[in-house]
Structures are given as structure tokens and as C-alpha cells.
Design an enzyme around this catalytic site. Structure first.
Site, PDB file in Angstrom:
ATOM      1  N   HIS A 437     -11.701  37.344 -20.269  1.00 25.89           N
ATOM      2  CA  HIS A 437     -12.184  38.639 -19.797  1.00 25.89           C
ATOM      3  C   HIS A 437     -11.599  38.993 -18.437  1.00 25.89           C
ATOM      4  O   HIS A 437     -11.849  40.077 -17.902  1.00 25.89           O
ATOM      5  CB  HIS A 437     -13.727  38.599 -19.729  1.00 25.89           C
ATOM      6  N   HIS A 594     -18.559  50.622 -13.128  1.00 22.93           N
ATOM      7  CA  HIS A 594     -18.055  49.402 -13.768  1.00 22.93           C
ATOM      8  C   HIS A 594     -17.482  48.393 -12.782  1.00 22.93           C
ATOM      9  O   HIS A 594     -17.275  47.232 -13.113  1.00 22.93           O
ATOM     10  CB  HIS A 594     -16.986  49.789 -14.805  1.00 22.93           C
TER      11      HIS A 594
END
Length: 695
Positions: A437, A594
Site C-alpha cells: 500500500h 486523504h
């Protein structure tokens, strides 16, 4: 709160509370009307994913265990029921909001009409439109005589059809059932021609309803009814153990199998007849214990994210054009600028084009020998992939770590993988048991006979589409030490059994939890010693109980903790004796928050990090994540200032609390402070100051 289970908010309920904040935006009269539609679409899309992933996981838990599995002291079956009750209430609220928006649009001469409201002229157009565009794409299945009920996809909406056959015996009329899949290849909203200032839209569902007699003209019917239904399926991927198959093949097969996953939610038009509903529930093997949710006439409201703007930009948020990054140019050499100092890009306030420029320049530069990058989610027609292929064609050694198991992007990533492999790009498919990720890129350039590295470290995906709506920070750097650590990450991808030591990066799954614990411990020690001590964290979610407990420990020691957490927050702030020194807010606005920015006071010399990781167990222990320290003093100051802008929010900020009420934050007599607009102003002001200095 002596009971430890009462020290945390349930993760699922916290997520539903986040989605309620999205629904608040749809309900906010200060939000432009067409953007309110967009928030309704986001709410619906979020809910679909929640049921496919989180609800499905709890359902499996309730079915697979012999004992009554409990989550924070609540049996899984009870939690499923509580979730369903919350969702039914939210769905009802979303329908009310939808009706209100439609009424307000009528004041703007925009009318959303159904098949019973069309004029003769409109009916003629709709009939022709149906024949030319819709009919060839419509799939209609007669159900009565099938041995097996057809598989309904969870990405599609359907019309459940009941045909009442004409008969002389009124008490014994034959009933037939059918299902029509609403085509997803055609825009859901059909704009009708008009000669007046009024604008009319009809949904594709109603275009089909208006033409039901045409579809079923071979049947002698007294009546045809049509009601929308929608199913959501468990999205878990199941992998077979065949060693002869490649990972790409296994994932591809598993994605195909996902379409037959167990139903986890069934939504229906509450006006549907009882007999029709029972026929479909029985045919689809949906039990009364499953999540069965009555709704309105239209489902798949995620399509409202793409509601046509009709040229009415006055009914949309004003678009802020992405700003340039001071000191960087899209014209000259970006590598030469980065060689001299680090730069920070904060999208979407600043232009994502610098990242494309970075890769495009590397693809053409004769001195660049190699490019290594991690990819998680990519844009459709990705310029990132195009740049990497361009580099490979120019003889660069290009290595791409692409995460094939990025949820719901598996097919897209497999397609891109095949495309890149064909062009000679070396692909790495991650580490067994761990999703990758992290968002990093390393370029190696030969300068004066030696290797010089340039790189990117980001909190978000290298995706030019999401960069328009996701707030993320990206560090451009040629720092030797940082990029040495970045290169070790790619070595780890190659040789998974060798765990590297990193001098600067904090890397999951090996070091992140331990390192963050130490950073928090230092603040605790400083506070107990009477020194300045604080922790400021901006992230998407916090659900890991151990990290939550660590922040509780800091609070008890007097450390001031400020949290900006967009989504899940299992931590409960402002509880006397537990978290009285912790405040937590969520900002939900035009952009999706985010970026992950972590600041630790360090006795007056703050340490600042950007990260791909949230404080979630999966990010800490089950993924490859990178947290990067910020050493450039200007960038460190910039990140601290941007955090403070977010912390001042009193317009779109809600307070995280145990009661999950999503109360808006108030700041007494202070002026309204909308953080996202102020963030844009902050970067605009930086440019204005530079312009003044140059005059």
C-alpha cells in the site's frame, strides 16, 4: 468507563457515522444543488462497498463460528441487526433528501419526471430513444419456467416484473415473472429535448417502464408492473491452492467467482407487491435473517455522482484550478530543481501534473538508467502507465510493483499488468500475505559516473483522476538517505525473507507500530517532565485498539492530542480520566480528505511525517506501508501550518464523540472557517507573496 469494551466505538457503527456525515452534505442547503446530488451518490456508493466488505465479514463470522462471536461485547448476529436498522433509517433519510433536492431543482426550471408525467412529444422522443439506444442493450429474462434462478449481479440494478395474463376467469389469472437488467453502458439520466427554458430529465429505469408493452408484446397481458430491486454480494476473494497457476491467474479467477458471492443485502422498492417480493426472495435464496431493506422507487443511487450538469455551473461548487508549486516548472527540468532542494505537492490544491512531468522527463532523459515505482490504484487510461511504457521503450529498466489485490481494482490492475509486461516492464506482484500500500518511486540517474537517486513519497495513489478530488501530499526529493531506504523497499519486494533495517523510513509490517509507540512514549516522558508535549495526527481512520490505548495513555499523562480523522474513529475523545486531553474532528467537504500527516512535539523541535498508513491494524501489521520523515524546514513548517488550517475548521468539521451524533463544531463568535477553501487560499497567498517579491 471501567469496562475496556466501553473504551472504544464499534468500527462498523463509526463507519456508518462517517457515511452519515456524507449524507449531511447532501442535506446541507449551503451546498450547491447539483453537488448535493453528488453527495447522495457518494453515500450510496460507500454503502454498497460497506455491505460487500465489512457487513459480509461480520456475516461470515456469525455463520462460521460454533460459539456466539462477540465484537466489543455484542454478538455478531445482534450487530448485523443493529447495522441493518441504522441503514434503514439512513436510507429513509436519503430518500427524503432526494425528494427535497428534486423539488428545489424545479425552482431552477429543472424537472426530473417519470414515465407517467411525459408529454406526447416527449413520449415520441423516448420511444425512439428506446428503440435506437436502449432496446439493443436490455437483457430480459422470463423466470417461471427456468430450472435455476438466474444470477443477479451486485453492480447492477434490476426491474422485477410481474405480468398478469388476460383471462376470462378473473379469479384465476396466470402470473408470470421476469427480470430486466438496467443497462449500465447507457447514461442513467436521459436529458429530454425542450423548446422552453425548462429542462427535463427522465431516468433510464422509467424509459424502460414506458416501453414495457413493447418489450412484452408477445404476451397477452392485462397488467405489467415493474419495481426496482438490487442485491449486494460478499466481495471476499477466495484463492485456490493450485500451484501451477500464477498469482495473476488466481486473482483473475477469484474476481470472476466474486460475482456469485453470497447475498448480504437486498434492497427493494417498498411499493412492490408482496407476492412479487416473496417470489424473488425465494428464487434468490435470501433469508429473513439477511439484510432486507425497503427503499424507494430508484436504487443504485451511486449514479447520481454523474448527474448531468446541464450547463448549470451556478448549481455547482466553484472550481478552484490547481495551483503551481512555487519553484517547480512544467517547462524546465524538474529533476534539476529537485537536485537542489525538496518540494511538496499538495493535491488537488496544487497540480498533479508535476508527478506526470517527473516520470515523463525520466522517460526521455538519456542519463536515467532505471525507474522503480509502486502502484495501487490507477486512473482509467493512466498517464502514469503511459509514462512508464514510454520509459521502457527508451531503454530504461522499469520495475513496477503493482498490487493485484487492490479491492475492486483487481481487473483493472491485471489489465495494466498485462499491458506493461508486453512492453518489457519488469513486474513485481508483492509479498505473500501482505498488500503493498506504500506509494513510492525511485529514479536512478548516472551523473559524473555515479548513481544519483531522485524520488517521490506520497500519501495517495499515483492516480491523476483521484488527485482531482482526494487531498494528498507528495514529497519530491533527492535526499540520499531517504532514497537509500526507498531502494531497500524494492529489495524487500525481491527478497521477502530478508528484513531490512531502515534509518529514516518507518516501514510496515516490521517497524511502524513499535516506532509510533516510541514517538508517543517520548511525548509522555516530556509531559511528565514538565516539557512541551503534543501529538497532532491527520489520517483517514483509527481502529487499532492498541494504538488507541497508547493515545489514551498519552492523554492521561497530560499530552495534548489533536486528531483530524475523516472516517472511522474507534477512539472516544474527551472522556474524563481516559481521554480528556484528546480532541478529534472529521472534515467532510468537497474534496475527500486523504492525506496522512503526523506531528510529534518533541519538546519544541517537532518531528513531522507523511505516511501511506492509517492507525488501523491492517496498515500496521498486514501491509507494506511507508512513513517518511520530513527534514526540509520549509516543508515541515508548511505541513504544520496546513494541519493548523484543518484544525481551525468550524464549517465542515464535525466532532467525534461517543454518542455518534455528528455534531458540527462551533467556535463561539469566530468567523466561519471552511478549511478546504482556506487551504487553497493558503497556497494562493504563497504565490502572491512570491510574485510581490519579484516585482
Amino acid at each position: 468507563m471501567n469496562n475496556p469494551t466501553n473504551n472504544y466505538t464499534d468500527r462498523e457503527k463509526s463507519w456508518l457515522t462517517f457515511n452519515a456525515r456524507v449524507l449531511q452534505e447532501a442535506n446541507d442547503e449551503n451546498v450547491p444543488l447539483l453537488d448535493r446530488f453528488r453527495f447522495l451518490g457518494i453515500f450510496s456508493n460507500n454503502l454498497d462497498e460497506f455491505f460487500r466488505v465489512r457487513y459480509a465479514a461480520i456475516r461470515r463470522m456469525s455463520l462460521e463460528t460454533n460459539e456466539t462471536e462477540k465484537i466489543l461485547g455484542v454478538p455478531a448476529e445482534q450487530l448485523l441487526k443493529e447495522i441493518t436498522d441504522i441503514v434503514i433509517e439512513q436510507q429513509s433519510e436519503s430518500l427524503r433528501i432526494l425528494s427535497e433536492i428534486e423539488k428545489k431543482l424545479e425552482n431552477e426550471n429543472i424537472y426530473i419526471i417519470n414515465e407517467k408525467q411525459v408529454t406526447k412529444e416527449q413520449e415520441t422522443f423516448i420511444h425512439d430513444y428506446f428503440i435506437q439506444k436502449v432496446s439493443p442493450a436490455v437483457v430480459t429474462i422470463m423466470l417461471n419456467d427456468l430450472e435455476e434462478f438466474p444470477l443477479l449481479k451486485d453492480t447492477s440494478g434490476y426491474l422485477a416484473i410481474k405480468l398478469t395474463m388476460r383471462s376470462a376467469d378473473a379469479s384465476n389469472k396466470e402470473i408470470r415473472y421476469a427480470v430486466i437488467e438496467i443497462p449500465h453502458t447507457i447514461n442513467r439520466f436521459v436529458v429530454l429535448p425542450t423548446n422552453t427554458e425548462k429542462q427535463y430529465i427522465i431516468l433510464l429505469d422509467d424509459v424502460i417502464r414506458l416501453n414495457l408493452e413493447s418489450i412484452f408484446n408477445i404476451f397477452d397481458c392485462d397488467d405489467i408492473s415493474a419495481h426496482m430491486i438490487k442485491i449486494t454480494r460478499d466481495a471476499q476473494l477466495e484463492f485456490d491452492s493450485d500451484l501451477s497457476k500464477s498469482l495473476m491467474e488466481k486473482i483473475s479467477n477469484s474476481v470472476k467467482e466474486r460475482r456469485v458471492g453470497e447475498p448480504v443485502r437486498f434492497v427493494y422498492d417498498q411499493a412492490i407487491g408482496k407476492d412479487t417480493l416473496e417470489f424473488f426472495l425465494k428464487g434468490m435464496n435470501i433469508l429473513s435473517s439477511d439484510s432486507i431493506i425497503p427503499g424507494g422507487r430508484y436504487h443504485n443511487r451511486r449514479d447520481y455522482m454523474n448527474f448531468p450538469n446541464l450547463g448549470r455551473y451556478d448549481l455547482l461548487y466553484r472550481e478552484n484550478l490547481p495551483l503551481p508549486v512555487p519553484g517547480l516548472s512544467l517547462e524546465g527540468s524538474i529533476l534539476e530543481r529537485i537536485k537542489k532542494k525538496d518540494y511538496l505537492l499538495y493535491a488537488p490544491y496544487q497540480s498533479f501534473s508535476y508527478i506526470i512531468k517527473f516520470l515523463r522527463e525520466a522517460a526521455l532523459d538519456p542519463k536515467v538508467a532505471s525507474i522503480k515505482i509502486t502502484l495501487y490504484r490507477l486512473a482509467k487510461n493512466s498517464q502514469i502507465v503511459s509514462s512508464l511504457i514510454n520509459a521502457a521503450k527508451n531503454g530504461k529498466k522499469v520495475t513496477v510493483q503493482i498490487e493485484l489485490q487492490a479491492r475492486f481494482d483487481e481487473e483493472s490492475n491485471i489489465s495494466y499488468s498485462e499491458q506493461m509486461q508486453t512492453e518489457g516492464i519488469e513486474l513485481i506482484f508483492g509479498v505473500k500475505g501482505l498488500k503493498v500500500h506504500s506509494k513510492i518511486c525511485v529514479i536512478e540517474r548516472i551523473e559524473d559516473g555515479r548513481v544519483k537517486r531522485y524520488g517521490l513519497v506520497s500519501t495517495g495513489n499515483f492516480n491523476e483522476n483521484s488527485a482531482k478530488v482526494y487531498t494528498d501530499v507528495t514529497l519530491f526529493t533527492s535526499n540520499v538517505e531517504i532514497l537509500k531506504d526507498a531502494a531497500k523497499i524494492f529489495d524487500f519486494f525481491d527478497v521477502n525473507y530478508r528484513v531490512h533495517r531502515y534509518k529514516h523510513f518507518i516501514v510496515s509490517p516490521h517497524y511502524t507500530r513499535t516506532r509510533f509507540n516510541k514517538l508517543i512514549d517520548r511525548e509522555i516522558i516530556n509531559s511528565l517532565s514538565g516539557k512541551e508535549a503534543y501529538i497532532k495526527l491527520k489520517m483517514n481512520s483509527i481502529s487499532d485498539f492498541k494504538m488507541t490505548d497508547k493515545l489514551y495513555e498519552a492523554s492521561k499523562a497530560g499530552v495534548k492530542v489533536q486528531l483530524i480523522i475523516r472516517g472511522i474513529c474507534c477512539l472516544i475523545p474527551c472522556v474524563k480520566g481516559l481521554s480528556e486531553n484528546i480532541e478529534a474532528i472529521s472534515i467532510v467537504d468537497n474534496y475527500l480528505e486523504h492525506s496522512r500527516i503526523y506531528i510529534f512535539g518533541n519538546s519544541g523541535d517537532p518531528e513531522v511525517f507523511i505516511s501511506s498508513a492509517d492507525f488501523m491494524t491492517r496498515n500496521l501489521d498486514a501491509r507494506v506501508e511507508v512513513t517518511c520523515p520530513i527534514y526540509d524546514l520549509e516543508i515541515k513548517k508548511e505541513l504544520i501550518e496546513t494541519f493548523e488550517i484543518g484544525w481551525k475548521a468550524n464549517v465542515k468539521a464535525r466532532i467525534h464523540s461517543a454518542d455518534l451524533l455528528n455534531q458540527y463544531r462551533k467556535r463561539g463568535d469566530e468567523k466561519p472557517f471552511r478549511a478546504q477553501q482556506e487551504m487553497y487560499n493558503y497556497y494562493q497567498n504563497k504565490l502572491d507573496v512570491i510574485a510581490e517579491e519579484l516585482q
